[in-house]
Design a protein around this motif. Structure first.
Motif, PDB file in Angstrom:
ATOM      1  N   ARG A  22      17.969  75.483 110.080  1.00 57.54           N
ATOM      2  CA  ARG A  22      19.317  75.668 110.623  1.00 57.54           C
ATOM      3  C   ARG A  22      19.821  74.325 111.163  1.00 57.54           C
ATOM      4  NH1 ARG A  22      16.059  79.858 111.529  1.00 57.54           N
ATOM      5  NH2 ARG A  22      16.669  81.742 110.422  1.00 57.54           N
ATOM      6  N   ILE A  23      21.096  74.313 111.504  1.00 58.95           N
ATOM      7  CA  ILE A  23      21.728  73.026 111.834  1.00 58.95           C
ATOM      8  C   ILE A  23      20.994  72.302 112.962  1.00 58.95           C
ATOM      9  CG2 ILE A  23      23.487  74.068 113.368  1.00 58.95           C
ATOM     10  CD1 ILE A  23      24.027  71.067 110.996  1.00 58.95           C
ATOM     11  N   GLU A  24      20.573  73.076 113.955  1.00 59.68           N
ATOM     12  CA  GLU A  24      19.892  72.449 115.089  1.00 59.68           C
ATOM     13  C   GLU A  24      18.575  71.776 114.658  1.00 59.68           C
ATOM     14  OE1 GLU A  24      17.607  74.770 118.252  1.00 59.68           O
ATOM     15  OE2 GLU A  24      19.580  74.473 119.114  1.00 59.68           O
ATOM     16  N   ASP A  25      17.883  72.417 113.692  1.00 61.64           N
ATOM     17  CA  ASP A  25      16.631  71.851 113.177  1.00 61.64           C
ATOM     18  C   ASP A  25      16.903  70.518 112.474  1.00 61.64           C
ATOM     19  OD1 ASP A  25      15.147  74.183 113.950  1.00 61.64           O
ATOM     20  OD2 ASP A  25      15.965  75.206 112.194  1.00 61.64           O
ATOM     21  N   LEU A  26      17.988  70.505 111.688  1.00 58.35           N
ATOM     22  CA  LEU A  26      18.308  69.279 110.947  1.00 58.35           C
ATOM     23  C   LEU A  26      18.749  68.167 111.906  1.00 58.35           C
ATOM     24  CD1 LEU A  26      20.085  70.695 107.757  1.00 58.35           C
ATOM     25  CD2 LEU A  26      17.656  70.584 108.334  1.00 58.35           C
ATOM     26  N   ARG A  27      19.472  68.566 112.955  1.00 55.15           N
ATOM     27  CA  ARG A  27      19.863  67.574 113.964  1.00 55.15           C
ATOM     28  C   ARG A  27      18.630  66.977 114.651  1.00 55.15           C
ATOM     29  NH1 ARG A  27      24.218  71.590 116.575  1.00 55.15           N
ATOM     30  NH2 ARG A  27      25.975  71.203 115.172  1.00 55.15           N
ATOM     31  N   ALA A  28      17.664  67.846 114.976  1.00 53.53           N
ATOM     32  CA  ALA A  28      16.455  67.372 115.670  1.00 53.53           C
ATOM     33  C   ALA A  28      15.676  66.400 114.791  1.00 53.53           C
ATOM     34  CB  ALA A  28      15.576  68.567 116.054  1.00 53.53           C
ATOM     35  N   ALA A  29      15.571  66.728 113.502  1.00 57.04           N
ATOM     36  CA  ALA A  29      14.850  65.837 112.586  1.00 57.04           C
ATOM     37  C   ALA A  29      15.606  64.524 112.417  1.00 57.04           C
ATOM     38  CB  ALA A  29      14.657  66.525 111.238  1.00 57.04           C
ATOM     39  N   ALA A  30      16.937  64.623 112.258  1.00 58.98           N
ATOM     40  CA  ALA A  30      17.749  63.417 112.041  1.00 58.98           C
ATOM     41  C   ALA A  30      17.690  62.487 113.255  1.00 58.98           C
ATOM     42  CB  ALA A  30      19.193  63.806 111.728  1.00 58.98           C
ATOM     43  N   ALA A  31      17.624  63.080 114.446  1.00 56.40           N
ATOM     44  CA  ALA A  31      17.581  62.258 115.661  1.00 56.40           C
ATOM     45  C   ALA A  31      16.331  61.384 115.691  1.00 56.40           C
ATOM     46  CB  ALA A  31      17.625  63.166 116.897  1.00 56.40           C
TER      47      ALA A  31
END
Lengths: 467, 213
Positions: A352-361
């Motif tokens: 989900r979007i939050e997971d992708l944000r966490a990885a991208a960070a």
């Protein structure tokens, strides 16, 4: 008399009829359908000359077999293609709403249900997929079923069920920085074991669960089944209601007000009694990494691969030894010494979007290690993908040397072309590290998106808190 | 569905805990749109030395001589003896389909995963829960006694060993009835169609948002 648990409330609201043998006929509000576990059910309906009981309660999507690369040429594997075509055909002929492979809303069934507001608080939700427990995060009663039960739901809108026992898993206090929903649930499974929840419906509560976003709660409930519990759930609060508001299938206007008033009652009463209560101190949870071939075979990132010789129970001992042999790991290897060949960020657990944000960070401004052959990001749905692209996350991933793919189940279970080769070791944000799960002979380590991202950059596991 | 009343069969021991449904039937075989034909691929990754794909002639594939079901003495086994948490993992009904298609009629273990356990009953396959110490003993007896058979009586809820000892097992009355009679559960439920309609009518009043088309 003591109060009711959330599970009691959800159960009671759906009993159509109580049978003499202790089972009940339970009404199903939402039936999610995918291509792998439904063809034989539709065939059964046809053979018996039956029609779906309530067509509008069903929502279908193809997710397990779909390619995550260019889809303009369709599906190359003829066996996969036939299964997806069969779903399309069954949905057309029975009038069931389907997001087909080229629909922008297509994605993993457990991502699109909540995303569309097709799974709502207070619902009973089933799907021929064990990770249906995910939807319990909405304050719903949701669990996986087999194909015979898929057919039963299609034909009757009900299931014959025996009520489970109730378990409260309370994660008390706050987790430290860098510790995510995935680490919480892996720690819970490490604590109670893969059969610890068998026969139970688990309610996840406590401050650390209340503090999670809906995406985080879905990650936790998703893996209730890996603790043996068919259903996991979280009580409704403002976080739930804020998430649901405005979604395409969610109620509006007067019905919204009416629904919210009911949803506010969906929590366990203060004096409710559970059959079992497990308390976990959130502050003690570190980022987790599985080392074996069962999700309960998990260690904190600061820890080591265990030594089977120190295990006294003979069945556990032989299980550990076999797992270490399969995983090609030596006892007492520090977790951070384990190098990976591939990295998979995706699945109904963490796409989900939050997971992708966490990885991208974690990845931003860094590069994938040369020793990592492939790092891939598979968004959970077309809408998650679009959102991530609007935020520029796709660029972060591709500039770091990751592949940015189309949505689907992908390498969580390797039914499409995405898989591990024999002997390859993968840091994966999925939910199962079983032998052969990601490809025959493949070796899976389950981690959070941030931990997977850090492993891709370093080439081996690292503690994301000090990365 | 095939009814299950009594069955006497050769026992094969699978001495591993947490046998998951990915091991019982690997994912590549789930692409089938049929209910039958999964038997040759039961435990595919343990049973064969090569990589299995759908549509192969499995009789030509190299067998893993170390895998228990490949041992001569267990050929024709119809009762599987297993360890705790058998059938954990996915909800795929292909797992009981594969076991049944292979020739198993019953599985004995100290515990089963919930979804797998339910799925067995829909397919004429009887999952039997016995206490861990009894299962331990059956493992020992099976391994030390060539041709070891168990006699299963579902109406009586007993497993009888060759020495004549009858071990009682528990099973809920509804599941037992379905299996003993080989009933069509959907047909039975539809006998209560009026109750389902009455429930829906009430819910449309109480919770109309659940019925938005």
């Amino acid at each position: 008399m003591s109060g009711k648990t959330l599970y009691d409330k959800l159960w009671d609201a759906h009993v159509v009829r109580q049978n003499d043998d202790g089972t009940a006929l339970l009404y199903i509000d939402r039936h999610l359908v995918h291509e792998v576990t439904s063809p034989q059910a539709f065939e059964g309906l046809r053979i018996a000359g039956r029609k779906p009981w309530r067509v509008d309660a069903n929502l279908a999507v193809a997710d397990h077999n779909v390619p995550t690369t260019d889809r303009s040429q369709g599906i190359a594997d003829p066996v996969s293609r036939l299964q997806v075509d069969t779903l399309d055909e069954n949905c057309r002929s029975f009038g069931i709403t389907e997001f087909d492979m080229n629909d922008p809303r297509q994605g993993i069934v457990h991502v699109i249900g909540p995303e569309q507001g097709a799974t709502l608080p207070g619902m009973t939700v089933v799907c021929g997929d064990s990770h249906t427990s995910t939807h319990g995060a909405m304050g719903a009663l949701a669990h996986g079923i087999g194909t015979s039960e898929v057919e039963h739901v299609l034909a009757t809108q009900t299931l014959v069920q025996r009520k489970s026992k109730s378990m409260l898993v309370s994660v008390d206090g706050a987790v430290g920085p860098g510790v995510t929903a995935k680490d919480i649930v892996l720690a819970v499974i490490g604590e109670i074991g893969t059969a610890g929840g068998t026969g139970y419906a688990i309610e996840f509560g406590g401050d650390a669960i209340r503090a999670l976003s809906m995406e985080g709660r879905m990650t936790v409930c998703n893996m209730a089944i890996e603790a043996g519990a068919r259903a996991g759930m979280v009580a409704v609060d403002d976080t739930t209601i804020d998430y649901v508001k405005g979604r395409p299938f969610a109620p509006t206007d007067k019905q919204w007000e009416q629904a919210v008033a009911y949803w506010r009652t969906l929590h366990s009463d203060a004096d409710a009694q559970f059959d079992r209560v497990v308390r976990i101190d959130a502050a003690s949870i570190e980022p987790q990494v599985t080392w074996g071939t069962s999700p309960e075979m998990v260690a904190p990132v600061s820890g080591q691969v265990p030594n089977p010789f120190k295990e006294s129970d003979p069945v556990r001992k032989s299980g550990m030894a076999r797992a270490l042999e399969y995983m090609a790991l030596e006892p007492e290897t520090p977790i951070t010494d384990i190098a990976v060949d591939k990295v998979f960020i995706g699945s109904c657990t963490n796409s989900r979007i939050e997971d992708l944000r966490a990885a991208a960070a974690v990845i931003k401004g860094r590069k994938k290690a040369d020793s990592v052959k492939l790092a891939m990001v598979v968004p959970g749905s077309g809408l998650v993908k679009r959102q991530a692209e609007q935020e520029g996350l796709d660029k972060v991933f591709t500039e770091a040397g990751f592949e940015w793919r189309e949505p689907g189940c992908s390498m969580c279970l390797a039914m499409n072309a995405d898989r591990l080769e024999p002997g390859e070791r993968c840091a994966s944000t999925s939910n199962r590290n079983f032998e052969g799960r990601q490809g025959q002979g493949g070796r899976t380590h389950l981690v959070s998106p941030a931990m997977a991202a850090a492993a891709a950059i370093s080439g081996h596991f690292v503690d994301v808190r000090t990365f | 569905m095939r009814a299950f009343k009594q069955h006497t069969g050769l026992v094969a021991p699978l001495d591993r805990a947490n046998v998951d449904t990915d091991a019982i039937i690997p994912k590549q075989f789930l692409k089938s749109i049929k209910r039958t034909g999964f038997g040759p691929n039961l435990f595919d990754e343990w049973r064969y030395l090569d990589h299995g794909e759908p549509g192969q002639d499995c009789s030509q594939r190299p067998l893993n001589p170390d895998f228990v079901l490949n041992r001569e003495r267990y050929h024709g086994a119809s009762v599987l003896l297993a360890r705790q948490n058998f059938g954990c993992g996915s909800s795929r009904e292909h797992a009981p389909w594969a076991l049944e298609d292979f020739g198993f009629r019953a599985i004995i273990a100290p515990s089963f995963a919930d979804i797998f356990y339910n799925n067995c009953f829909k397919n004429g396959l009887l999952p039997i829960v016995l206490a861990e110490d009894l299962v331990d003993r059956l493992f020992q007896e099976t391994e030390t006694t060539p041709g070891y058979e168990l006699q299963i009586d579902l109406p009586a809820q007993t497993v009888t060993t060759p020495s004549g000892e009858a071990l009682r097992f528990e099973i809920d009355a509804g599941s037992k009835h379905m299996l003993v009679e080989g009933l069509d559960e959907i047909g039975l439920t539809l006998q209560h169609a009026d109750d389902i309609q009455a429930y829906e009518q009430r819910r449309r009043q109480e919770a109309p948002w659940l019925f938005r088309a």
